[in-house]
Design a protein around this motif. Structure first.
Motif, PDB file in Angstrom:
ATOM      1  N   GLY A 678      14.006  52.820  41.321  1.00 22.38           N
ATOM      2  CA  GLY A 678      14.688  53.632  42.327  1.00 22.38           C
ATOM      3  C   GLY A 678      13.771  53.979  43.491  1.00 22.38           C
ATOM      4  O   GLY A 678      14.176  53.949  44.662  1.00 22.38           O
ATOM      5  N   HIS A 681      13.341  50.784  45.558  1.00 18.88           N
ATOM      6  CA  HIS A 681      14.543  50.526  46.365  1.00 18.88           C
ATOM      7  C   HIS A 681      14.577  51.422  47.607  1.00 18.88           C
ATOM      8  O   HIS A 681      14.842  50.957  48.715  1.00 18.88           O
ATOM      9  CB  HIS A 681      15.813  50.831  45.560  1.00 18.88           C
ATOM     10  CG  HIS A 681      16.019  49.962  44.365  1.00 18.88           C
ATOM     11  ND1 HIS A 681      16.804  50.338  43.301  1.00 18.88           N
ATOM     12  CD2 HIS A 681      15.549  48.734  44.045  1.00 18.88           C
ATOM     13  CE1 HIS A 681      16.817  49.385  42.389  1.00 18.88           C
ATOM     14  NE2 HIS A 681      16.052  48.403  42.809  1.00 18.88           N
ATOM     15  N   GLY A 682      14.340  52.698  47.383  1.00 23.86           N
ATOM     16  CA  GLY A 682      14.416  53.648  48.493  1.00 23.86           C
ATOM     17  C   GLY A 682      13.376  53.368  49.554  1.00 23.86           C
ATOM     18  O   GLY A 682      13.651  53.451  50.754  1.00 23.86           O
ATOM     19  N   GLY A 685      14.396  50.376  51.492  1.00 24.31           N
ATOM     20  CA  GLY A 685      15.480  50.755  52.408  1.00 24.31           C
ATOM     21  C   GLY A 685      14.932  51.360  53.687  1.00 24.31           C
ATOM     22  O   GLY A 685      15.372  51.026  54.799  1.00 24.31           O
ATOM     23  N   PRO A 716      19.902  53.511  58.089  1.00 22.16           N
ATOM     24  CA  PRO A 716      20.442  52.408  57.299  1.00 22.16           C
ATOM     25  C   PRO A 716      21.645  52.885  56.481  1.00 22.16           C
ATOM     26  O   PRO A 716      21.584  53.915  55.812  1.00 22.16           O
ATOM     27  CB  PRO A 716      19.281  52.041  56.363  1.00 22.16           C
ATOM     28  CG  PRO A 716      18.070  52.663  56.953  1.00 22.16           C
ATOM     29  CD  PRO A 716      18.530  53.864  57.714  1.00 22.16           C
ATOM     30  N   ARG A 717      22.734  52.161  56.594  1.00 22.78           N
ATOM     31  CA  ARG A 717      23.937  52.460  55.807  1.00 22.78           C
ATOM     32  C   ARG A 717      24.072  51.423  54.702  1.00 22.78           C
ATOM     33  O   ARG A 717      23.372  50.408  54.710  1.00 22.78           O
ATOM     34  CB  ARG A 717      25.164  52.465  56.727  1.00 22.78           C
ATOM     35  CG  ARG A 717      25.195  53.690  57.637  1.00 22.78           C
ATOM     36  CD  ARG A 717      26.250  53.556  58.724  1.00 22.78           C
ATOM     37  NE  ARG A 717      26.601  54.859  59.307  1.00 22.78           N
ATOM     38  CZ  ARG A 717      25.852  55.518  60.183  1.00 22.78           C
ATOM     39  NH1 ARG A 717      24.687  55.014  60.571  1.00 22.78           N
ATOM     40  NH2 ARG A 717      26.239  56.677  60.667  1.00 22.78           N
ATOM     41  N   ALA A 718      24.994  51.688  53.799  1.00 20.43           N
ATOM     42  CA  ALA A 718      25.099  50.816  52.615  1.00 20.43           C
ATOM     43  C   ALA A 718      25.320  49.361  53.010  1.00 20.43           C
ATOM     44  O   ALA A 718      24.806  48.453  52.359  1.00 20.43           O
ATOM     45  CB  ALA A 718      26.226  51.306  51.706  1.00 20.43           C
ATOM     46  N   ASP A 719      26.075  49.123  54.076  1.00 21.74           N
ATOM     47  CA  ASP A 719      26.348  47.728  54.415  1.00 21.74           C
ATOM     48  C   ASP A 719      25.309  47.132  55.369  1.00 21.74           C
ATOM     49  O   ASP A 719      25.478  46.013  55.849  1.00 21.74           O
ATOM     50  CB  ASP A 719      27.774  47.537  54.934  1.00 21.74           C
ATOM     51  CG  ASP A 719      28.076  48.382  56.149  1.00 21.74           C
ATOM     52  OD1 ASP A 719      27.189  49.156  56.573  1.00 21.74           O
ATOM     53  OD2 ASP A 719      29.196  48.278  56.677  1.00 21.74           O
ATOM     54  N   LEU A 721      22.157  47.029  54.177  1.00 18.58           N
ATOM     55  CA  LEU A 721      21.087  46.647  53.241  1.00 18.58           C
ATOM     56  C   LEU A 721      21.617  45.712  52.160  1.00 18.58           C
ATOM     57  O   LEU A 721      22.781  45.789  51.790  1.00 18.58           O
ATOM     58  CB  LEU A 721      20.499  47.906  52.581  1.00 18.58           C
ATOM     59  CG  LEU A 721      19.835  48.908  53.519  1.00 18.58           C
ATOM     60  CD1 LEU A 721      19.353  50.121  52.736  1.00 18.58           C
ATOM     61  CD2 LEU A 721      18.670  48.284  54.270  1.00 18.58           C
ATOM     62  N   PRO A 722      20.737  44.860  51.643  1.00 20.00           N
ATOM     63  CA  PRO A 722      21.115  44.014  50.508  1.00 20.00           C
ATOM     64  C   PRO A 722      20.743  44.718  49.206  1.00 20.00           C
ATOM     65  O   PRO A 722      20.162  45.800  49.219  1.00 20.00           O
ATOM     66  CB  PRO A 722      20.207  42.799  50.702  1.00 20.00           C
ATOM     67  CG  PRO A 722      18.939  43.400  51.262  1.00 20.00           C
ATOM     68  CD  PRO A 722      19.354  44.594  52.093  1.00 20.00           C
ATOM     69  N   SER A 723      21.056  44.095  48.089  1.00 21.01           N
ATOM     70  CA  SER A 723      20.445  44.512  46.829  1.00 21.01           C
ATOM     71  C   SER A 723      19.058  43.871  46.762  1.00 21.01           C
ATOM     72  O   SER A 723      18.793  42.888  47.449  1.00 21.01           O
ATOM     73  CB  SER A 723      21.307  44.083  45.642  1.00 21.01           C
ATOM     74  OG  SER A 723      22.476  44.882  45.606  1.00 21.01           O
ATOM     75  N   PHE A 724      18.190  44.451  45.952  1.00 21.96           N
ATOM     76  CA  PHE A 724      16.789  44.016  45.946  1.00 21.96           C
ATOM     77  C   PHE A 724      16.410  43.432  44.591  1.00 21.96           C
ATOM     78  O   PHE A 724      16.894  43.897  43.557  1.00 21.96           O
ATOM     79  CB  PHE A 724      15.864  45.206  46.246  1.00 21.96           C
ATOM     80  CG  PHE A 724      16.323  46.051  47.403  1.00 21.96           C
ATOM     81  CD1 PHE A 724      16.335  45.547  48.694  1.00 21.96           C
ATOM     82  CD2 PHE A 724      16.764  47.363  47.197  1.00 21.96           C
ATOM     83  CE1 PHE A 724      16.763  46.324  49.762  1.00 21.96           C
ATOM     84  CE2 PHE A 724      17.197  48.149  48.260  1.00 21.96           C
ATOM     85  CZ  PHE A 724      17.199  47.634  49.542  1.00 21.96           C
TER      86      PHE A 724
END
Lengths: 794, 160
Positions: A678, A681-682, A685, A716-719, A721-724
């Motif tokens: 986590g 990821h953050g 981001g 940065p919004r959810a769309d 960023l990709p998954s990592f």
């Protein structure tokens, strides 16, 4: 038990309250007879205050008091301080102009605090503030750090001629010059590290209350380090005796560095709470956060890398101008020096390095540590120039790094810029990351993109950070005004459950779970019997707080030390109970036993005996089971790794899409891999945010913050960023008891260079040589158009 | 000047006297003491204040309390039933979809409405697009997306 201990993906203890709306954040507080504060702020970047008329505001409905800089000056409220003295290249301390909590006669940035209105309600305080008349005489302003040193630039402080805070250097200039003279190739690069605005989702807030009976002040504040706030307000700013000031940082909604610092608002609330003898609360509106939170980064850099014909790095020289903003925030001076210049060796054996940093004042909000603090800036310089060099030398970017990596058997490794790395396996992390990212298959994917009319690029970032702040003797010798140990208290109750008091503060990092896992493993107590307590100077004995990825490496180590003391004491009690010698007692999984026998007593029995000492070795051991420990680290920790970004760009629109983001990090041992992921990821981001979206922009003429809301500052919004894809290399830290290195900042340190290297890789075939962060679609499109025009002309 | 306002909040009638300019979020937080609903911005961008009004997710910083007069409002505090978390809350916990917890209540309330609007059928792209109005600074959204996808399945399985 083993399902909850070190190394397990334990779901978080704190989540229950956050998920059900039962957290306690500062703004949730409602005290009896509570008033509300509102701060009138400067609308100008730079102006003299000719006159302030507060008469109408004083008599507005609900107003309790109005204070201006004249009041705080008369009351001798001290200047806000910068706690790290940086000595310039001549050995002189940095220029430290005063930073009044309320402006006295001059405002120096938009958002500078001019007056404080206290009223029965927030709305009344705000309404009354509109009735304050301020005559400003506007002065010329300087905004761009690259222009702050120019002759004729507007001057901010008489104490800092030429707007220069310090001119600092590190490294051997002569050795660097000699190496450049014999270089086969020199790569040069110019970079802007864009200004960022931290934007923790919880705006800063504070509440202060004075108890006239005891003379005790209580300050609730959105702080990452309440003990440091208490120390600074007591010793330097307000002169309240330290034992008469209690600072509570309850649940805090993210910090990222911006809540380390001691700001004007909580200072003024604390002071005024005694003046009006009522509790006062203030919560920043988001627009106030934008103009008054300490910003991050904002460097302008020129760097040169000298290599031999095989791409072996011979020397690096770096020249940086760093923006301090209008005043020095609490740790501002250290960020572009000891947290930046010392990291410029990166993962490489570069034998000679020289860095020169000039820090300057401008009419902008103060700039200080933001997630990574100095280390993202260093990584960006180094990893950008390395990939630029690889392009110029036509050497594969991974291969060029391999040729220059510090070998796995070279530790401890002394760099030419002060740090001694303790451990690492850089080639190992690179290998793993290249495999995860399918680096070998990239050229095919690039060709596939090209067939669709798209540009594809891949970029690497091999970062290192020095964290686990910090060995006190080292930082003391470099100018730090504080020690950077951490404290812990492990207290058993007679019924066998444990309270763990830590000076580390959790504002999203999950300490209540990770630290409980530690104690559960060390002492064999079930996880639900361990309560971690933090954030209140009245209950936690001491603390230095949370920043610099230090909580587990330093705070966790203090907890381990306290657990060791519990076990040592428990052995003496158990020896008495089992009628044996303490030397023969073993402790394992929560049970004391006589070695080699089946005679045993559980920890719970020992604890009970310690509190009910009816049959107890009172002549050898005190009753009670409650131990304190302080831990001062022997060295920094050195997390490192490789992040790889693969990006696809639509040349017709300039829109970049991250196709894949891979991270391989070496954080040493992991206590809770779920929480560590986590954190990674953050951080990524925020790093991608810096590279592609975020930019704190001031208008160069007016000094207005143009990106002062979420309408203008691109979070940065959810769309976006990709998954990592996250993986690990594990090289335990050799000098702390847990073998841990710290994981909080890695993503923000590594990601910007990976993303920007991918963008440059994608754009190189169409002739784009250089593009600054944030690489927005508009900037990318314009760069492509400029390159097209240039190519057509040629 | 103050005016009377009355609405159902988490199934209970809530009445109060408020200034006409009082926002729904202020009424919820300050008058009712339901501080799980948060305020993270002043431009209706961050979504920390999302609640359900008559079954739809709305940003309670953008609605006057008076406009919610007579409405049925639910907040994060009303989601768990008899001590059991709502499947979406449980999914956030299971997938580590929260760190500092500040955006979480709004995120969960938005996610539940998103699931219902899409009749439980979500993919990663839909979730990412659907959460555009909720900012999180801690998680990079990775685990939030995982949590919402898992939460959608759990909601359908449990018929919530």
């Amino acid at each position: 038990m083993s399902e909850q201990g070190i190394g397990k993906r334990v779901v978080r203890k704190e989540d229950q309250r956050f998920l059900t709306g039962k957290g306690h954040y500062t703004d949730d507080l409602q005290r009896i007879r509570q008033t509300h504060a509102y701060f009138l702020r400067s609308p100008h970047a730079h102006a003299k205050i000719a006159r302030i008329d507060t008469k109408a505001a004083q008599s507005a409905p609900g107003v309790v008091a109005v204070f201006t800089g004249a009041d705080t000056a008369a009351a001798k409220v001290g200047s806000l301080i910068c706690g790290w003295v940086v000595k310039d290249k001549h050995g002189e301390p940095h220029k430290a102009p005063p930073h009044p909590a309320l402006a006295v006669d001059t405002v120096r940035h938009v958002g500078d605090t001019v007056a404080m209105v206290i009223a029965e309600t927030e709305a009344q305080a705000k309404d009354a503030a509109e009735k304050i008349v301020v005559d400003y005489q506007e002065l010329p302003a300087v905004i761009n750090p690259a222009k702050a040193l120019d002759k004729g630039a507007a001057q901010l402080h008489a104490e800092a001629p030429g707007n220069l805070c310090y001119d600092w250097e590190l490294g051997d200039r002569a050795a660097v010059d000699a190496a450049f003279a014999k270089a086969a190739h020199v790569t040069k690069i110019d970079l802007v590290n864009n200004r960022l605005i931290p934007n923790a989702m919880e705006p800063r807030a504070a509440a202060a209350e004075y108890d006239a009976g005891s003379g005790q002040y209580t300050l609730w504040t959105t702080s990452q380090n309440p003990h440091v706030t208490r120390l600074v307000l007591s010793a330097f700013v307000l002169g309240i005796p330290e034992h008469k000031l209690r600072v509570i940082a309850p649940d805090v909604g993210g910090g990222f560095g911006s809540k380390i610092f001691i700001y004007a608002e909580e200072t003024l609330l604390t002071w005024a709470s005694a003046k009006v003898n009522r509790p006062i609360k203030w919560t920043a509106e988001r627009n106030e956060s934008f103009v008054s939170d300490a910003h991050g980064r904002d460097h302008v850099t020129h760097a040169e890398l000298a290599m031999d014909k095989d791409g072996k790095f011979l020397a690096l020289k770096v020249d940086t101008i760093a923006n301090m903003g209008a005043y020095l925030s609490t740790f501002a001076t250290a960020v572009p020096t000891y947290l930046y210049g010392t990291l410029l060796a990166g993962q490489y054996t570069t034998p000679a390095i020289h860095v020169n940093v000039r820090s300057v004042f401008t009419n902008t909000a103060p700039v200080d540590a933001y997630r990574g603090a100095g280390r993202p800036e260093a990584t960006f310089v180094l990893e950008r120039i390395v990939e630029q060099a690889a392009r110029e030398m036509k050497i594969d970017k991974a291969e060029l790094r391999r040729r220059n990596f510090i070998a796995t058997d070279a530790y401890p490794y002394q760099t030419p810029v002060a740090l001694a790395y303790d451990s690492g396996n850089y080639a190992g992390a690179l290998k793993k990351a290249l495999e995860m990212a399918d680096y070998d298959g990239f050229e095919k994917r690039r060709a596939d993109s090209k067939a669709k009319g798209k540009l594809r690029g891949i970029g690497l970032s091999a970062y290192i950070e020095a964290c686990g702040l910090a060995p006190s003797a080292v930082v003391g010798s470099l100018g730090a005004g504080v020690g950077q140990w951490e404290s812990a208290q492990v207290r058993f109750n007679p019924t066998g459950n444990v309270q763990v008091y830590t000076g580390s503060h959790s504002h999203g990092q999950g300490h209540e779970t990770t630290f409980a896992q530690l104690v559960s493993t060390q002492l064999g107590v079930p996880l639900d019997q361990v309560e971690v307590i933090h954030g209140d100077t009245a209950s936690v004995p001491f603390g230095m707080g949370t920043y610099g990825s230090r909580s587990l490496a330093v705070g966790g180590s203090a907890i381990v030390k306290a657990c060791d003391k519990i076990i040592a004491k428990g052995k003496k009690i158990a020896a008495h109970m089992l009628e044996a010698s303490a030397a023969d007692i073993e402790f394992k999984n929560g049970v004391f036993s006589i070695a080699g026998t089946d005679k045993q007593v559980p920890l719970g029995g020992v604890v009970f005996s310690a509190y009910v000492p009816h049959n107890y070795p009172l002549n050898e051991v005190e009753p009670g089971m409650d131990e304190n420990a302080f831990y001062d680290p022997a060295n920094f920790t050195y997390p490192a790794g490789v992040h790889i970004c693969e990006i696809e760009i639509d040349p017709d629109t300039g829109v970049s899409t991250i196709a894949k983001f891979t991270a391989v990090d070496d954080f040493g041992n992991l206590v809770n891999p779920m929480i560590v992921e986590g954190q990674v990821h953050g951080g990524i981001g925020q790093g991608i945010g810096q590279a592609l979206l975020e930019h704190g922009v001031y208008d160069e003429k007016s000094g207005q913050l143009l990106t002062g809301s979420y309408m203008d500052y691109t979070m940065p919004r959810a769309d976006d960023l990709p998954s990592f894809d996250v993986g690990y290399q594990v090289t335990p830290c050799p000098h702390n008891p847990l073998g841990v290195k710290g994981c909080g900042e890695a993503g923000a340190i590594a990601a910007p260079a990976a993303v920007m290297n991918a963008i440059h890789d994608a754009l190189a075939p169409v002739g784009v040589k250089s593009i600054d962060m944030p690489a927005t679609s508009s900037r990318v499109w314009q760069a492509i158009q400029r390159a097209n025009t240039k190519m057509a002309a040629e | 000047m103050s005016v009377s306002v009355s609405m159902k909040v988490n199934g209970k009638t809530a009445t109060g006297n408020v200034e006409p300019r009082t926002l729904l979020v202020q009424f919820i937080r300050e008058h009712l003491g339901l501080t799980g609903t948060h305020v993270g911005c002043d431009t209706s961008q961050c979504g920390a204040c999302v609640v359900h009004v008559d079954g739809k997710s709305i940003k309670s910083c953008t609605m006057l309390a008076l406009r919610a007069d007579g409405a049925d409002v639910s907040t994060i505090e009303g989601l768990a039933k008899d001590g059991t978390l709502h499947p979406m809350q449980e999914a956030f916990r299971e997938h580590h979809g929260l760190q500092c917890g500040f955006c979480t209540p709004g995120m969960v309330m938005s996610a539940i409405d998103l699931v219902k609007r899409h009749n439980y059928k979500l993919d990663e792209k839909t979730v990412r697009h659907g959460l555009e109005g909720n900012l999180c600074r801690c998680t990079g959204y990775h685990n939030i997306v995982k949590a919402v996808l898992a939460g959608a399945e759990a909601m359908q399985a449990k018929g919530v």
